[in-house]
Design a protein around this motif. Structure first.
Motif, PDB file in Angstrom:
ATOM      1  N   SER A 114     -58.063 -25.765-118.747  1.00  0.00           N
ATOM      2  CA  SER A 114     -57.677 -26.453-117.521  1.00  0.00           C
ATOM      3  C   SER A 114     -56.647 -25.662-116.725  1.00  0.00           C
ATOM      4  O   SER A 114     -56.402 -25.972-115.557  1.00  0.00           O
ATOM      5  CB  SER A 114     -57.110 -27.832-117.853  1.00  0.00           C
ATOM      6  N   TYR A 446     -70.358 -28.315-109.864  1.00  0.00           N
ATOM      7  CA  TYR A 446     -69.604 -27.473-110.803  1.00  0.00           C
ATOM      8  C   TYR A 446     -68.650 -26.552-110.056  1.00  0.00           C
ATOM      9  O   TYR A 446     -67.501 -26.351-110.460  1.00  0.00           O
ATOM     10  CB  TYR A 446     -70.575 -26.643-111.651  1.00  0.00           C
ATOM     11  N   ASP A 449     -65.376 -28.046-109.031  1.00  0.00           N
ATOM     12  CA  ASP A 449     -64.405 -28.055-110.129  1.00  0.00           C
ATOM     13  C   ASP A 449     -63.699 -26.709-110.229  1.00  0.00           C
ATOM     14  O   ASP A 449     -62.481 -26.633-110.430  1.00  0.00           O
ATOM     15  CB  ASP A 449     -65.142 -28.396-111.431  1.00  0.00           C
ATOM     16  N   GLU A 497     -62.848 -32.000-113.580  1.00  0.00           N
ATOM     17  CA  GLU A 497     -63.912 -31.542-114.467  1.00  0.00           C
ATOM     18  C   GLU A 497     -64.795 -32.695-114.910  1.00  0.00           C
ATOM     19  O   GLU A 497     -66.021 -32.588-114.931  1.00  0.00           O
ATOM     20  CB  GLU A 497     -63.294 -30.848-115.675  1.00  0.00           C
ATOM     21  N   ASP A 501     -68.694 -33.065-113.947  1.00  0.00           N
ATOM     22  CA  ASP A 501     -69.739 -33.170-114.966  1.00  0.00           C
ATOM     23  C   ASP A 501     -70.639 -34.379-114.717  1.00  0.00           C
ATOM     24  O   ASP A 501     -71.863 -34.296-114.841  1.00  0.00           O
ATOM     25  CB  ASP A 501     -69.109 -33.284-116.351  1.00  0.00           C
TER      26      ASP A 501
END
Length: 510
Positions: A114, A446, A449, A497, A501
């Motif tokens: 992260s 994605y 993110d 995240e 997802d």
């Protein structure tokens, strides 16, 4: 009641609306003197400096960047493969063991992935000082966790029926996993492994922009001092290296099976390449920095107590910092997702695909901080300018993905609509973009993110968001604020995240 929902092709274009608020801020702030500087910068591409001293410095800096990328890629790939195996449920189930070790390891890996590699670099710089291996570790730590997560997800999503059948016949767990799961895992291992090497080169260049050595440092110094001829000398070297790597990875992805044989053998080849890369990168670093080959001498920064943390928490303007970071993410993600589809819609005939491929390659080549520095030559710092720099770099990544998808898909639907008399825009929108739209939107989720993580990069340069507050705290050694900001950024990225997802799975399953 019937609910009207935009079609997926339209959803690929709607994010481009982020261009409106960005241009409203950026265009009026351009000054005439800056336009001349931009012109001088572009002309420098035609006459790069051929001074032997400059070329020698740039070549050595490129070697540092390549050695850093190779060592970090090898270390993160090997450690990521091991961590992926140990954090996979199927590994423990095949041995009849409980799943809690995998669950604990997955939770532990969430924190390092992260945190952006730039934050790791700045922290390790404070702990170890300016050592050549700081950049390697800064890339390897988050990359190991990212590789472990992707490969573990792939491993746990595979069909286990063949594995269970072999285990019931008395086969050993390791042999059964290799026989049943290795063939299905091979494409993911090869594709994502090659992608991470490309990312490692970009990350090594990025860390150099912030003073950790390599070609990024030389490019940043040349650009800030307006020595555009020297800047392009280094940039052309990076372009040649990136194009060579891209072509090698394209060959790696398209012809591995015919060239290297069975899945097990190709996986061993990848592991061998990772090991060789780590060794070669390490020896290369030792040759480039013979005087810095000693063990890392470290000194931990002071840990703040509860009172210091409470005081720091009241000093920081959390509301505006988090809002600015989210605004930056939304604007940059809108540009990154919407611009490639919009450009393809407006310009898709003749030599457009070839020219667009060159444009996307150029955009993703430069790290966002360097793009932002170039934009600052003719503009004032603003959140919109930082979003433009970050969005353009990620548009290069998504543009390449969209272009490759359009080139590989069946063209009969597009040709049928053209023959039926549909106009150029409609036939492209529903004949070409529609079949690719869900996969493109899934990857766009994605990428959003990724952009959230990368806001730290332009925030440090553009003076906005959590990134700006973090560098201010680091420069003043305000460690209580540093740990709080890192914790807040980590929590924000983990939340992004999870949302990414969920949205990605929604598009892939629809």
């Amino acid at each position: 009641m019937i609910r009207l929902r935009p079609a997926p092709p339209l959803l690929c274009l709607l994010p481009a609306l982020a261009l409106i608020p960005v241009l409203v801020v950026v265009l009026p702030a351009i000054h005439s003197g800056g336009l001349q500087i931009w012109l001088d910068c572009l002309l420098g591409a035609l006459q790069p400096s051929l001074d032997p001293v400059v070329l020698q410095a740039m070549v050595r800096a490129l070697q540092v960047t390549l050695a850093t990328a190779l060592a970090a890629w090898g270390l993160s790939g090997l450690s990521g493969a091991l961590l992926a195996l140990l954090s996979a449920d199927v590994f423990w189930l095949s041995r009849g063991a409980p799943l809690w070790p995998a669950q604990i390891l997955r939770s532990a890996l969430a924190l390092p992935r992260s945190i952006h590699e730039l934050i790791w670099g700045l922290l390790l710089l404070q702990i170890f000082g300016l050592h050549p291996w700081v950049a390697v570790l800064a890339i390897a730590i988050p990359y190991s966790a990212l590789v472990a997560r992707v490969w573990r997800d792939q491993l746990d999503s595979l069909d286990r029926s063949s594995l269970i059948a072999q285990l019931q016949t008395g086969a050993q767990a390791d042999a059964a996993m290799i026989t049943t799961l290795a063939p299905a895992m091979t494409p993911s291992l090869l594709s994502y492994g090659g992608y991470r090497l490309e990312c490692a080169l970009r990350s090594a260049t990025l860390l150099g922009v912030f003073g950790l050595g390599g070609l990024g440092t030389e490019l940043q110094l040349s650009l800030q001092s307006l020595r555009f001829h020297e800047f392009w000398s280094g940039l052309w070297l990076l372009i040649v290296c990136s194009v060579a790597l891209e072509q090698g990875l394209r060959f790696w992805r398209t012809r591995p099976k015919e060239r290297f044989g069975a899945a097990e053998r190709r996986q061993l080849l990848l592991l061998g390449l990772l090991l060789i890369s780590a060794v070669v990168g390490g020896l290369w670093m030792q040759q480039l920095f013979p005087d810095d080959g000693a063990a890392l001498a470290w000194q931990w920064p002071p840990l703040p107590d509860r009172d210091q943390l409470l005081q720091a928490s009241t000093e920081l303007a959390w509301g505006s910092l988090i809002v600015d970071t989210l605004r930056l993410t939304l604007l940059a993600a809108g540009l990154a997702i919407g611009l490639p589809a919009l450009v393809e819609l407006l310009w898709n005939r003749g030599a457009a695909p070839q020219v667009q491929s060159l444009i996307w390659s150029a955009l993703r080549l430069l790290p966002p901080p360097l793009t932002l520095l170039m934009l600052l030559l003719a503009n004032q710092p603003s959140l919109a300018l930082a979003a433009l720099a970050l969005g353009l770099q990620n548009a290069g990544v998504l543009g390449r993905l969209l272009r490759e998808g359009l080139d590989q898909q069946d063209q009969r639907r597009h040709q049928a609509m053209t023959v039926a008399g549909a106009d150029s825009a409609s036939s492209w929108l529903y004949g070409q973009l529609a079949p690719q739209s869900r996969a493109y939107l899934a990857y766009g989720a994605y990428r959003a993110d990724v952009i959230l993580r990368e806001t730290i990069v332009v925030g440090l340069v553009g003076g906005t968001g959590l990134g700006w507050a973090l560098i201010e705290s680091l420069s003043s050694f305000h460690w209580a604020a540093v740990w709080l900001l890192i914790g807040a950024f980590s929590l924000l990225t983990l939340t992004g995240e999870a949302l990414s997802d969920r949205q990605r799975q929604r598009w892939l399953q629809s």
